[in-house]
Design a protein around this motif. Structure first.
Motif, PDB file in Angstrom:
ATOM      1  N   TYR A 199      19.563 -18.756   4.367  1.00 29.18           N
ATOM      2  CA  TYR A 199      18.886 -19.750   4.916  1.00 29.18           C
ATOM      3  C   TYR A 199      19.626 -21.085   4.811  1.00 29.18           C
ATOM      4  O   TYR A 199      19.544 -21.646   6.035  1.00 29.18           O
ATOM      5  CB  TYR A 199      17.510 -19.783   4.338  1.00 29.18           C
ATOM      6  CG  TYR A 199      16.549 -20.999   4.861  1.00 29.18           C
ATOM      7  CD1 TYR A 199      15.825 -20.882   6.169  1.00 29.18           C
ATOM      8  CD2 TYR A 199      16.580 -22.231   4.030  1.00 29.18           C
ATOM      9  CE1 TYR A 199      15.254 -21.811   6.453  1.00 29.18           C
ATOM     10  CE2 TYR A 199      16.082 -23.384   4.776  1.00 29.18           C
ATOM     11  CZ  TYR A 199      15.069 -23.105   5.665  1.00 29.18           C
ATOM     12  OH  TYR A 199      14.153 -24.039   6.235  1.00 29.18           O
ATOM     13  N   PHE A 200      20.170 -21.478   3.828  1.00 33.14           N
ATOM     14  CA  PHE A 200      20.702 -22.688   3.570  1.00 33.14           C
ATOM     15  C   PHE A 200      22.334 -22.757   4.191  1.00 33.14           C
ATOM     16  O   PHE A 200      23.114 -23.786   4.202  1.00 33.14           O
ATOM     17  CB  PHE A 200      21.083 -22.816   2.102  1.00 33.14           C
ATOM     18  CG  PHE A 200      19.908 -23.018   1.469  1.00 33.14           C
ATOM     19  CD1 PHE A 200      18.954 -24.186   1.524  1.00 33.14           C
ATOM     20  CD2 PHE A 200      19.138 -21.919   0.717  1.00 33.14           C
ATOM     21  CE1 PHE A 200      17.733 -24.210   0.812  1.00 33.14           C
ATOM     22  CE2 PHE A 200      17.961 -22.047   0.256  1.00 33.14           C
ATOM     23  CZ  PHE A 200      17.250 -23.199   0.295  1.00 33.14           C
ATOM     24  N   LYS A 201      22.524 -21.630   5.198  1.00 35.86           N
ATOM     25  CA  LYS A 201      24.086 -21.680   5.671  1.00 35.86           C
ATOM     26  C   LYS A 201      24.161 -22.513   6.689  1.00 35.86           C
ATOM     27  O   LYS A 201      24.992 -23.063   7.185  1.00 35.86           O
ATOM     28  CB  LYS A 201      24.566 -20.208   6.001  1.00 35.86           C
ATOM     29  CG  LYS A 201      24.930 -19.471   4.785  1.00 35.86           C
ATOM     30  CD  LYS A 201      25.352 -18.218   4.997  1.00 35.86           C
ATOM     31  CE  LYS A 201      26.012 -17.348   3.715  1.00 35.86           C
ATOM     32  NZ  LYS A 201      26.317 -16.187   3.680  1.00 35.86           N
ATOM     33  N   ALA A 202      22.735 -22.847   7.525  1.00 35.96           N
ATOM     34  CA  ALA A 202      22.537 -23.208   8.944  1.00 35.96           C
ATOM     35  C   ALA A 202      22.472 -24.815   8.686  1.00 35.96           C
ATOM     36  O   ALA A 202      21.489 -25.010   7.512  1.00 35.96           O
ATOM     37  CB  ALA A 202      21.654 -22.755   9.610  1.00 35.96           C
ATOM     38  N   VAL A 203      23.023 -25.638   9.141  1.00 33.42           N
ATOM     39  CA  VAL A 203      22.833 -27.183   9.111  1.00 33.42           C
ATOM     40  C   VAL A 203      21.347 -27.392   9.379  1.00 33.42           C
ATOM     41  O   VAL A 203      20.690 -28.470   8.869  1.00 33.42           O
ATOM     42  CB  VAL A 203      23.827 -27.779   9.813  1.00 33.42           C
ATOM     43  CG1 VAL A 203      23.623 -29.557   9.901  1.00 33.42           C
ATOM     44  CG2 VAL A 203      25.247 -27.569   9.343  1.00 33.42           C
ATOM     45  N   TRP A 204      20.816 -26.779  10.416  1.00 36.49           N
ATOM     46  CA  TRP A 204      19.471 -27.223  10.856  1.00 36.49           C
ATOM     47  C   TRP A 204      18.413 -27.102   9.760  1.00 36.49           C
ATOM     48  O   TRP A 204      17.526 -27.655   9.617  1.00 36.49           O
ATOM     49  CB  TRP A 204      19.122 -26.509  12.270  1.00 36.49           C
ATOM     50  CG  TRP A 204      19.929 -27.004  13.309  1.00 36.49           C
ATOM     51  CD1 TRP A 204      20.910 -25.960  14.092  1.00 36.49           C
ATOM     52  CD2 TRP A 204      20.165 -28.185  14.119  1.00 36.49           C
ATOM     53  NE1 TRP A 204      21.609 -26.757  15.150  1.00 36.49           N
ATOM     54  CE2 TRP A 204      21.134 -28.039  14.718  1.00 36.49           C
ATOM     55  CE3 TRP A 204      19.530 -29.355  13.748  1.00 36.49           C
ATOM     56  CZ2 TRP A 204      21.444 -29.049  15.738  1.00 36.49           C
ATOM     57  CZ3 TRP A 204      19.905 -30.464  14.648  1.00 36.49           C
ATOM     58  CH2 TRP A 204      20.904 -30.254  15.812  1.00 36.49           C
ATOM     59  N   ASN A 205      18.742 -26.002   9.055  1.00 34.21           N
ATOM     60  CA  ASN A 205      17.732 -25.489   7.905  1.00 34.21           C
ATOM     61  C   ASN A 205      17.878 -26.568   7.063  1.00 34.21           C
ATOM     62  O   ASN A 205      16.661 -27.011   6.526  1.00 34.21           O
ATOM     63  CB  ASN A 205      17.967 -24.207   7.649  1.00 34.21           C
ATOM     64  CG  ASN A 205      17.695 -22.989   8.475  1.00 34.21           C
ATOM     65  OD1 ASN A 205      16.887 -23.152   9.640  1.00 34.21           O
ATOM     66  ND2 ASN A 205      18.345 -21.991   8.384  1.00 34.21           N
ATOM     67  N   ILE A 206      18.876 -27.021   6.544  1.00 35.13           N
ATOM     68  CA  ILE A 206      18.976 -28.063   5.585  1.00 35.13           C
ATOM     69  C   ILE A 206      18.346 -29.212   5.910  1.00 35.13           C
ATOM     70  O   ILE A 206      17.772 -30.085   5.377  1.00 35.13           O
ATOM     71  CB  ILE A 206      20.513 -28.201   5.290  1.00 35.13           C
ATOM     72  CG1 ILE A 206      20.935 -26.974   4.599  1.00 35.13           C
ATOM     73  CG2 ILE A 206      20.763 -29.333   4.272  1.00 35.13           C
ATOM     74  CD1 ILE A 206      22.630 -26.929   4.516  1.00 35.13           C
ATOM     75  N   LEU A 207      18.848 -29.760   7.177  1.00 33.15           N
ATOM     76  CA  LEU A 207      17.894 -30.902   7.830  1.00 33.15           C
ATOM     77  C   LEU A 207      16.284 -30.727   7.961  1.00 33.15           C
ATOM     78  O   LEU A 207      15.816 -31.614   7.320  1.00 33.15           O
ATOM     79  CB  LEU A 207      18.447 -30.990   9.242  1.00 33.15           C
ATOM     80  CG  LEU A 207      18.342 -32.328   9.878  1.00 33.15           C
ATOM     81  CD1 LEU A 207      19.091 -33.319   9.170  1.00 33.15           C
ATOM     82  CD2 LEU A 207      18.536 -32.034  11.580  1.00 33.15           C
ATOM     83  N   ASP A 208      15.805 -29.549   7.910  1.00 29.79           N
ATOM     84  CA  ASP A 208      14.668 -29.240   7.865  1.00 29.79           C
ATOM     85  C   ASP A 208      13.925 -29.398   6.470  1.00 29.79           C
ATOM     86  O   ASP A 208      13.027 -30.262   6.256  1.00 29.79           O
ATOM     87  CB  ASP A 208      14.099 -27.816   8.216  1.00 29.79           C
ATOM     88  CG  ASP A 208      14.293 -27.641   9.636  1.00 29.79           C
ATOM     89  OD1 ASP A 208      14.363 -28.566  10.316  1.00 29.79           O
ATOM     90  OD2 ASP A 208      14.364 -26.290  10.050  1.00 29.79           O
ATOM     91  N   ILE A 209      14.827 -29.260   5.390  1.00 32.88           N
ATOM     92  CA  ILE A 209      14.325 -29.252   4.009  1.00 32.88           C
ATOM     93  C   ILE A 209      14.445 -30.826   3.841  1.00 32.88           C
ATOM     94  O   ILE A 209      13.689 -31.187   2.795  1.00 32.88           O
ATOM     95  CB  ILE A 209      15.603 -28.574   3.133  1.00 32.88           C
ATOM     96  CG1 ILE A 209      15.148 -26.900   3.479  1.00 32.88           C
ATOM     97  CG2 ILE A 209      15.098 -28.899   1.777  1.00 32.88           C
ATOM     98  CD1 ILE A 209      13.846 -26.319   3.129  1.00 32.88           C
ATOM     99  N   VAL A 210      15.658 -31.628   4.230  1.00 26.40           N
ATOM    100  CA  VAL A 210      15.593 -32.973   3.824  1.00 26.40           C
ATOM    101  C   VAL A 210      14.656 -33.508   4.560  1.00 26.40           C
ATOM    102  O   VAL A 210      13.831 -34.532   3.888  1.00 26.40           O
ATOM    103  CB  VAL A 210      16.828 -33.573   4.421  1.00 26.40           C
ATOM    104  CG1 VAL A 210      16.897 -35.072   4.662  1.00 26.40           C
ATOM    105  CG2 VAL A 210      17.964 -32.849   3.669  1.00 26.40           C
TER     106      VAL A 210
END
Length: 162
Positions: free
Chosen positions: A58-69
Protein backbone atom coordinates in the motif's frame (compact mmCIF):
# COMPACT_ATOMS: atom_id res chain seq x y z
CA UNK A 1 17.87 40.47 24.48
CA UNK A 2 20.52 39.81 21.84
CA UNK A 3 23.88 38.26 22.68
CA UNK A 4 25.60 41.57 21.91
CA UNK A 5 23.72 43.27 24.74
CA UNK A 6 20.87 45.71 24.92
CA UNK A 7 17.18 45.22 24.51
CA UNK A 8 15.25 44.98 21.26
CA UNK A 9 11.57 45.77 21.84
CA UNK A 10 9.23 43.69 19.70
CA UNK A 11 5.54 43.19 19.40
CA UNK A 12 3.21 40.90 17.52
CA UNK A 13 -0.40 41.54 16.67
CA UNK A 14 -2.36 38.46 15.67
CA UNK A 15 -5.90 39.24 14.60
CA UNK A 16 -7.62 35.88 15.03
CA UNK A 17 -11.22 34.99 15.72
CA UNK A 18 -11.15 32.83 18.83
CA UNK A 19 -14.90 32.93 19.48
CA UNK A 20 -15.92 31.03 16.39
CA UNK A 21 -19.68 30.53 16.35
CA UNK A 22 -21.60 33.78 16.78
CA UNK A 23 -23.66 34.60 13.67
CA UNK A 24 -25.52 32.79 10.91
CA UNK A 25 -22.50 32.27 8.65
CA UNK A 26 -20.54 30.96 11.62
CA UNK A 27 -23.12 28.23 12.14
CA UNK A 28 -22.81 27.34 8.46
CA UNK A 29 -19.04 26.99 9.05
CA UNK A 30 -19.83 24.75 12.05
CA UNK A 31 -21.98 22.49 9.86
CA UNK A 32 -19.19 22.33 7.27
CA UNK A 33 -16.70 21.41 10.00
CA UNK A 34 -18.98 18.63 11.22
CA UNK A 35 -19.33 17.29 7.67
CA UNK A 36 -15.52 17.47 7.32
CA UNK A 37 -15.07 15.48 10.55
CA UNK A 38 -17.52 12.82 9.35
CA UNK A 39 -15.72 12.63 6.01
CA UNK A 40 -12.31 12.26 7.66
CA UNK A 41 -13.71 9.50 9.91
CA UNK A 42 -15.09 7.64 6.87
CA UNK A 43 -11.92 8.28 4.86
CA UNK A 44 -9.76 6.96 7.73
CA UNK A 45 -11.74 3.73 7.98
CA UNK A 46 -11.53 3.28 4.21
CA UNK A 47 -7.76 3.75 4.22
CA UNK A 48 -7.30 1.40 7.19
CA UNK A 49 -9.21 -1.29 5.29
CA UNK A 50 -7.01 -0.70 2.24
CA UNK A 51 -3.86 -0.98 4.37
CA UNK A 52 -5.12 -4.29 5.82
CA UNK A 53 -5.89 -5.55 2.34
CA UNK A 54 -2.64 -4.54 0.60
CA UNK A 55 -0.29 -4.62 3.62
CA UNK A 56 3.14 -3.02 2.89
CA UNK A 57 2.53 -2.71 -0.85
CA UNK A 58 0.00 0.00 0.00
CA UNK A 59 2.84 2.40 0.86
CA UNK A 60 4.57 2.00 -2.52
CA UNK A 61 2.13 4.36 -4.25
CA UNK A 62 2.69 8.09 -3.80
CA UNK A 63 -1.06 8.75 -3.88
CA UNK A 64 -1.60 6.46 -0.89
CA UNK A 65 1.08 8.25 1.12
CA UNK A 66 -0.59 11.53 0.18
CA UNK A 67 -3.88 10.13 1.53
CA UNK A 68 -2.23 9.21 4.84
CA UNK A 69 -0.67 12.69 5.14
CA UNK A 70 -4.04 14.34 4.50
CA UNK A 71 -5.72 12.16 7.13
CA UNK A 72 -3.03 12.71 9.77
CA UNK A 73 -2.87 16.49 9.34
CA UNK A 74 -6.68 16.65 9.31
CA UNK A 75 -6.89 14.72 12.58
CA UNK A 76 -4.32 17.06 14.14
CA UNK A 77 -6.39 20.05 12.99
CA UNK A 78 -9.61 18.54 14.37
CA UNK A 79 -7.98 17.88 17.74
CA UNK A 80 -6.59 21.39 17.85
CA UNK A 81 -9.97 22.85 16.92
CA UNK A 82 -11.54 21.08 19.89
CA UNK A 83 -8.67 22.11 22.18
CA UNK A 84 -8.96 25.73 21.10
CA UNK A 85 -12.71 25.76 21.68
CA UNK A 86 -12.32 24.36 25.20
CA UNK A 87 -9.35 26.58 26.07
CA UNK A 88 -11.09 29.77 24.87
CA UNK A 89 -14.16 28.90 26.95
CA UNK A 90 -11.95 28.26 29.99
CA UNK A 91 -10.08 31.54 29.57
CA UNK A 92 -13.28 33.52 29.03
CA UNK A 93 -14.86 32.02 32.16
CA UNK A 94 -11.83 32.99 34.23
CA UNK A 95 -11.90 36.48 32.68
CA UNK A 96 -15.60 36.91 33.50
CA UNK A 97 -15.03 35.64 37.04
CA UNK A 98 -12.28 38.18 37.72
CA UNK A 99 -12.36 41.33 35.57
CA UNK A 100 -9.13 42.71 37.02
CA UNK A 101 -7.02 39.71 36.05
CA UNK A 102 -4.89 39.71 32.87
CA UNK A 103 -5.64 36.73 30.61
CA UNK A 104 -2.92 35.89 28.10
CA UNK A 105 -4.37 34.92 24.71
CA UNK A 106 -0.95 35.11 23.02
CA UNK A 107 -0.41 31.35 22.99
CA UNK A 108 -3.86 30.72 21.53
CA UNK A 109 -3.24 33.37 18.88
CA UNK A 110 0.03 31.72 17.93
CA UNK A 111 -1.49 28.25 17.69
CA UNK A 112 -4.47 29.61 15.76
CA UNK A 113 -2.02 30.94 13.19
CA UNK A 114 -0.34 27.51 13.03
CA UNK A 115 -3.77 25.89 12.64
CA UNK A 116 -4.55 28.21 9.73
CA UNK A 117 -1.24 27.25 8.10
CA UNK A 118 -1.99 23.53 8.55
CA UNK A 119 -5.43 23.91 7.00
CA UNK A 120 -3.85 25.77 4.07
CA UNK A 121 -1.44 22.85 3.68
CA UNK A 122 -4.33 20.36 3.65
CA UNK A 123 -6.09 22.36 0.95
CA UNK A 124 -2.90 22.49 -1.14
CA UNK A 125 -2.28 18.74 -0.81
CA UNK A 126 -5.92 18.03 -1.64
CA UNK A 127 -5.62 20.06 -4.83
CA UNK A 128 -2.56 18.03 -5.80
CA UNK A 129 -4.63 14.89 -5.23
CA UNK A 130 -7.14 16.08 -7.83
CA UNK A 131 -4.57 15.24 -10.53
CA UNK A 132 -5.11 11.57 -9.69
CA UNK A 133 -8.74 11.78 -10.76
CA UNK A 134 -8.50 14.00 -13.84
CA UNK A 135 -6.70 11.47 -16.01
CA UNK A 136 -9.82 10.88 -18.11
CA UNK A 137 -9.11 13.99 -20.20
CA UNK A 138 -6.20 13.95 -22.70
CA UNK A 139 -5.06 17.46 -21.79
CA UNK A 140 -5.20 16.77 -18.07
CA UNK A 141 -3.37 13.47 -18.58
CA UNK A 142 -0.60 15.39 -20.34
CA UNK A 143 -0.47 17.93 -17.47
CA UNK A 144 -0.39 15.14 -14.89
CA UNK A 145 2.38 13.34 -16.77
CA UNK A 146 4.39 16.56 -17.04
CA UNK A 147 4.05 17.26 -13.33
CA UNK A 148 5.00 13.70 -12.40
CA UNK A 149 8.14 13.88 -14.55
CA UNK A 150 9.28 17.15 -13.02
CA UNK A 151 8.28 16.28 -9.44
CA UNK A 152 11.86 15.75 -8.24
CA UNK A 153 13.04 19.07 -9.65
CA UNK A 154 10.03 20.93 -8.28
CA UNK A 155 10.51 19.30 -4.86
CA UNK A 156 14.17 20.35 -4.82
CA UNK A 157 13.20 23.88 -5.78
CA UNK A 158 10.48 23.95 -3.10
CA UNK A 159 12.96 22.87 -0.42
CA UNK A 160 15.39 25.61 -1.44
CA UNK A 161 12.55 28.15 -1.72
CA UNK A 162 11.11 27.41 1.71
Amino acid sequence: MPATGGVVPTYAIRPVKLIRYVGGFDYFVLVCEIVFCAYIFYYSIEEILEIKKHKWSYFKAVWNILDIVIILVSIVCIVFNLYRYLKVNELLESLLANNNQFIDFEVLGYWQTQYNNAVAGIVFISWIKIFKYVSFNKTMTQLSLTLSRCAKDVAGFAIMFF
